[in-house]
Design an enzyme around this catalytic site. Structure first.
Site, PDB file in Angstrom:
ATOM      1  N   GLY A  42       0.798  -1.212   0.000  1.00  0.00           N
ATOM      2  CA  GLY A  42       0.000   0.000   0.000  1.00  0.00           C
ATOM      3  C   GLY A  42       0.833   1.264   0.000  1.00  0.00           C
ATOM      4  O   GLY A  42       0.433   2.279  -0.578  1.00  0.00           O
ATOM      5  N   ILE A 133       5.932  -7.826  12.166  1.00  0.00           N
ATOM      6  CA  ILE A 133       7.218  -8.547  12.268  1.00  0.00           C
ATOM      7  C   ILE A 133       8.308  -7.792  11.508  1.00  0.00           C
ATOM      8  O   ILE A 133       9.345  -7.435  12.056  1.00  0.00           O
ATOM      9  CB  ILE A 133       7.098  -9.985  11.719  1.00  0.00           C
ATOM     10  CG1 ILE A 133       6.003 -10.749  12.460  1.00  0.00           C
ATOM     11  CG2 ILE A 133       8.447 -10.709  11.830  1.00  0.00           C
ATOM     12  CD1 ILE A 133       6.206 -10.857  13.953  1.00  0.00           C
ATOM     13  N   LYS A 144      20.137   0.269  15.311  1.00  0.00           N
ATOM     14  CA  LYS A 144      21.426  -0.273  15.763  1.00  0.00           C
ATOM     15  C   LYS A 144      22.567   0.359  14.975  1.00  0.00           C
ATOM     16  O   LYS A 144      23.633   0.651  15.531  1.00  0.00           O
ATOM     17  CB  LYS A 144      21.443  -1.794  15.594  1.00  0.00           C
ATOM     18  CG  LYS A 144      22.783  -2.418  15.960  1.00  0.00           C
ATOM     19  CD  LYS A 144      22.765  -3.926  15.882  1.00  0.00           C
ATOM     20  CE  LYS A 144      24.119  -4.514  16.256  1.00  0.00           C
ATOM     21  NZ  LYS A 144      24.121  -5.982  16.322  1.00  0.00           N
ATOM     22  N   HIS A 282      -6.528  16.618  48.279  1.00  0.00           N
ATOM     23  CA  HIS A 282      -5.249  15.915  48.350  1.00  0.00           C
ATOM     24  C   HIS A 282      -5.460  14.398  48.336  1.00  0.00           C
ATOM     25  O   HIS A 282      -4.880  13.669  49.138  1.00  0.00           O
ATOM     26  CB  HIS A 282      -4.450  16.342  49.581  1.00  0.00           C
ATOM     27  CG  HIS A 282      -4.216  17.822  49.655  1.00  0.00           C
ATOM     28  ND1 HIS A 282      -3.674  18.535  48.615  1.00  0.00           N
ATOM     29  CD2 HIS A 282      -4.475  18.728  50.637  1.00  0.00           C
ATOM     30  CE1 HIS A 282      -3.595  19.810  48.945  1.00  0.00           C
ATOM     31  NE2 HIS A 282      -4.086  19.957  50.163  1.00  0.00           N
ATOM     32  N   GLU A 335     -11.516  23.530  42.688  1.00  0.00           N
ATOM     33  CA  GLU A 335     -10.494  23.466  41.636  1.00  0.00           C
ATOM     34  C   GLU A 335     -11.028  22.785  40.374  1.00  0.00           C
ATOM     35  O   GLU A 335     -10.809  23.252  39.261  1.00  0.00           O
ATOM     36  CB  GLU A 335      -9.269  22.708  42.145  1.00  0.00           C
ATOM     37  CG  GLU A 335      -8.445  23.443  43.178  1.00  0.00           C
ATOM     38  CD  GLU A 335      -7.483  24.443  42.562  1.00  0.00           C
ATOM     39  OE1 GLU A 335      -7.429  24.542  41.327  1.00  0.00           O
ATOM     40  OE2 GLU A 335      -6.796  25.122  43.341  1.00  0.00           O
ATOM     41  N   ARG A 446      -4.685   4.480  65.043  1.00  0.00           N
ATOM     42  CA  ARG A 446      -6.094   4.398  64.648  1.00  0.00           C
ATOM     43  C   ARG A 446      -6.981   5.223  65.578  1.00  0.00           C
ATOM     44  O   ARG A 446      -7.969   5.813  65.138  1.00  0.00           O
ATOM     45  CB  ARG A 446      -6.522   2.927  64.612  1.00  0.00           C
ATOM     46  CG  ARG A 446      -7.858   2.684  63.938  1.00  0.00           C
ATOM     47  CD  ARG A 446      -7.963   1.256  63.461  1.00  0.00           C
ATOM     48  NE  ARG A 446      -6.919   0.965  62.489  1.00  0.00           N
ATOM     49  CZ  ARG A 446      -6.999   1.275  61.191  1.00  0.00           C
ATOM     50  NH1 ARG A 446      -8.074   1.855  60.718  1.00  0.00           N
ATOM     51  NH2 ARG A 446      -6.009   0.991  60.385  1.00  0.00           N
ATOM     52  N   ARG A 519      -9.078  -6.454  54.462  1.00  0.00           N
ATOM     53  CA  ARG A 519      -8.484  -5.181  54.861  1.00  0.00           C
ATOM     54  C   ARG A 519      -8.375  -4.270  53.644  1.00  0.00           C
ATOM     55  O   ARG A 519      -8.203  -4.727  52.521  1.00  0.00           O
ATOM     56  CB  ARG A 519      -7.095  -5.440  55.448  1.00  0.00           C
ATOM     57  CG  ARG A 519      -6.454  -4.225  56.083  1.00  0.00           C
ATOM     58  CD  ARG A 519      -5.080  -4.578  56.605  1.00  0.00           C
ATOM     59  NE  ARG A 519      -4.125  -4.757  55.518  1.00  0.00           N
ATOM     60  CZ  ARG A 519      -2.879  -5.192  55.684  1.00  0.00           C
ATOM     61  NH1 ARG A 519      -2.452  -5.536  56.875  1.00  0.00           N
ATOM     62  NH2 ARG A 519      -2.079  -5.305  54.645  1.00  0.00           N
TER      63      ARG A 519
END
Length: 523
Positions: A42, A133, A144, A282, A335, A446, A519
């Site tokens: 192409g 490929i 290279k 934040h 913001e 905590r 947790r």
């Protein structure tokens, strides 16, 4: 002076591209300089249709194109011409003995693998055929040998390349060639990364090798602080537009803004779809509200949690924003406002604050984008983990106390448990059925998070609210603190050696408590 430090001339070019952008201008410029052009398929047809003389690769090599186009440039005459070290007499004698000719310019962009895998309903066979490929092989060979060969891997390089030729009387400097070499390996790395990620996407195990393969989408004015440089990167250019693309007004998004946007969209995707609003500062939530009837009501509930911290924050809406909601939202300095869309009236309202960023975001696309892995730096390496997308069904959680939670408490615990996952550890969230009441984030103990959550809480709502903790309670002190404020139910993962002490404290205060077994630390 070595050849790698000098300027080199171009006599022969090989061009094979899937993206024809700018190719006509490049081809004409090369033809005007009497540079021989080799091409195929192409690309050759496109150049010929533009009236640009081309030698077909199959005519150049004397070997036919085969295997439905899979085999055309993989030929020693092509790669010998690219790889020969020009100031090595042995190399040049070997080329001459085989009647091979040097190739000085390689212009290749790769099969559109990344675009293909984004298409709906694309078959595995179609994907495989878009694994290039010959293209990467040509590019790597040319890069290279950058001391003698110039590579162009993207149309954006054509203009600078032509300027380089013009400034150097048809030659290319070593600086340009070396930079072009770098661009090749950046692109092939990203390309291979996209392919490996495609094959990894259904694996249940953490991959043995994980390639980032990123390309810069935006440069930032600065990073977290003005002395730090920063950019926003995507997993390759061909993934197209980012979900953050539609900034409808306001200043450019900053590094810190993007961190906050991530936290906001991550959170909203975990909340109920019918009228949910979150306000963040934040990256920490400072208020979350939900309503079954009104987006405005959900916003007012989110704001009432901590209106002081909401100043200068980020607001994210689960639903399109209407004019009435925009008017109320605009009363607080914000913001960024994020939503699936904004009505015309809402747009007019927000225009009054020209620096306010409006970000229109497709939450379905966000949910898809938020899959996969989290990646962070650690010393000289990286930490990679699955994203925390686990959501417990609290009606199935283990009730550890004498008193069972009421349905109203269970609904409140469910909201708190969704939110606490997005709060920096140690995290405590007080909530009702429809809003957060107080949030304690990022403390070293905590119990301090519990005290801060109570201190920041809306006093009209605190008594009778529930508590969610991202990790177990190491001592009963947080339970005693919560009881002072009238907390009636608690959800936590469990797993402490003092669980029985904590359960006993809840029973003493007539507080219902659930263990989820999961947790949700967020560091």
């Amino acid at each position: 002076m070595t050849m790698s430090e000098s300027k080199v001339s171009i006599h022969r070019a090989l061009i094979s591209v899937s993206d024809k952008t700018g190719l006509d201008k490049l081809g004409r410029a090369l033809a005007e300089l009497n540079i021989e052009i080799l091409s195929s398929g192409g690309t050759a047809k496109y150049l010929q249709d533009q009236g640009i003389p081309v030698i077909e690769i199959s005519d150049f090599t004397g070997a036919p194109e085969m295997l439905d186009g899979r085999l055309k440039t993989l030929h020693p005459k092509v790669h010998g011409g690219i790889l020969a070290v020009r100031d090595n007499p042995k190399h040049m004698d070997q080329l001459k003995s085989q009647d091979y000719k040097p190739i000085d310019l390689v212009v290749v962009n790769l099969y559109p693998f990344e675009e293909t895998i984004q298409k709906e309903g694309v078959s595995f066979g179609e994907v495989i055929e878009k694994i290039d490929i010959g293209g990467p092989t040509l590019l790597r060979a040319a890069a290279k040998n950058w001391a003698f060969v110039t590579t162009l891997v993207e149309p954006s390089q054509y203009e600078p390349f032509l300027a380089e030729l013009s400034e150097n009387q048809g030659q290319v400097s070593s600086a340009f060639r070396k930079q072009a070499c770098r661009r090749v390996f950046e692109r092939t790395t990203a390309y291979d990364s996209a392919i490996s990620s495609y094959f990894q996407k259904d694996d249940e195990e953490i991959p043995e090798h994980y390639s980032l393969g990123l390309q810069r989408k935006w440069s930032m004015r600065y990073g977290e602080n003005p002395h730090q440089k920063a950019g926003f990167y995507l997993p390759t250019k061909a993934f197209g537009q980012t979900v953050l693309e539609k900034v409808l007004q306001g200043k450019q998004l900053s590094y810190n803004n993007l961190l906050d946007v991530h936290g906001a969209t991550d959170l909203i995707c975990d909340l109920p779809a019918d009228y949910s609003v979150a306000i963040l500062k934040h990256t920490n939530p400072c208020g979350v509200g939900h309503s079954e009837t009104s987006l405005l009501e959900a916003y007012e509930r989110a704001l009432s949690c901590d209106p002081v911290s909401a100043f200068g924050g980020i607001v994210v809406f689960s639903n399109p924003v209407d004019g009435e909601t925009a008017k109320v939202c605009n009363k607080t300095f914000t913001e960024i406002v994020i939503a699936p869309s904004f009505s015309a009236e809402a747009r007019e309202v927000f225009k009054k604050k020209k620096n306010l960023r409006l970000l229109e975001i497709d939450l379905t696309a966000v949910r898809k984008a938020l899959g996969g892995y989290d990646i962070r730096r650690s010393a000289d390496g990286y930490l990679i983990q699955e994203r925390d997308r686990h959501n417990d069904i609290l009606s199935e959680a283990e009730i550890k106390t004498t008193r069972r939670p009421t349905e109203k408490e269970l609904n409140a615990l469910s909201l708190g448990w969704k939110v606490v996952k997005h709060v920096k550890s140690n995290a405590i969230v007080f909530s009702t059925e429809n809003q957060t009441v107080g949030i304690g984030a990022g403390q070293m103990s905590r119990v301090d998070s519990s005290k801060i959550a109570a201190m920041k809480a809306n006093p009209d709502l605190l008594k009778g609210s529930v508590l969610a903790s991202d990790a177990f309670f190491p001592f009963r002190d947080s339970i005693d603190e919560a009881a002072k404020h009238g907390i009636t139910a608690i959800v936590q993962p469990g797993g402490s050696i003092r669980d029985e002490e904590v359960i006993q404290a809840c029973n003493e205060h007539d507080i219902a408590m659930l263990f989820t077994g999961h947790r949700h630390f967020k560091h």
